[in-house]
Design an enzyme around this catalytic site. Sequence first.
Site: not given
Ligand SMILES: O=C(CO)COP(=O)(O)O
Length: 244
Positions: A7-9, A93, A95, A161, A167, A206
């Site tokens: 997931n590159w966000k 997600h 976020e 998640e 993160g 993470s």
């Molecule tokens: O939100 C995430 C994947 O969708 C996880 O992010 P991280 O791997 O940066 O913690």
Amino acid sequence: MRCVVANWKMNLTSDEAKAFCEDLLGRFAPGAGTEAGIAPPFTLLHQVSGLVRSKGIQVFGQNGHAEPKGAFTGEVSMPQLRDAGCSGVILGHSERRQLFGETDAALAKKVKAAWQWDLLPLLCIGETLEQRDAGQTLEALGQQLSILAETGPGPLWVAYEPVWAIGTGRRAEAAQVREAHAFIRTELQRHLAGTEYQVPILYGGSVTPENFPELLGIPEVAGGLVGGASLDSRKFAELVRQAG
Ligand SMILES: O=C(CO)COP(=O)(O)O
């Protein structure tokens, strides 16, 4: 089946995406039962799918609107995701839920829209730190999965998640992951009883090449949804290799 999805966000430009994909393909060696996917930002979908789909890597949108078209400034529809080369879409997600007010009711519509356009929904669920501290983790997960009562059954991947692990470098402990995944499996069996759908449950939060092998050893962990570490093609290739 094992699944590893990047997931590159809201990261990378087209030059960076090209370099990532070229380097990844040079190292890419998935096992027979491993599915790899990349979820780039909308602007890079077409380019990334052109580079990787012929190599068997799936491309996911990071979100999609429930309506197929219309006056929804700033949104992208499921048929547009398909047109850009996607075979799936990340939905729910944390976020999106936390920063953009996405609700379970809206997600039920999005899951149905994804199916209508032949996209695989990768549904993200997870508890906040407040919910975990209050002993409400399983209740929160059950609530987020209850949209399946409304959508009915269909092909699906789920990612657990924990919001506090995203993160932060603070990965959930094995016992926490085991408990959550076992609960999610039970809920999925209840919602999808009598259907043919096999739903892999990914862990996200993470994930790194250092901790992924341990996570993969936990029952019901079918792979990873990876943020930060997935921006490095070497690390992502290594995660795919570990899954195989
Ligand atoms: O939100 C995430 C994947 O969708 C996880 O992010 P991280 O791997 O940066 O913690």
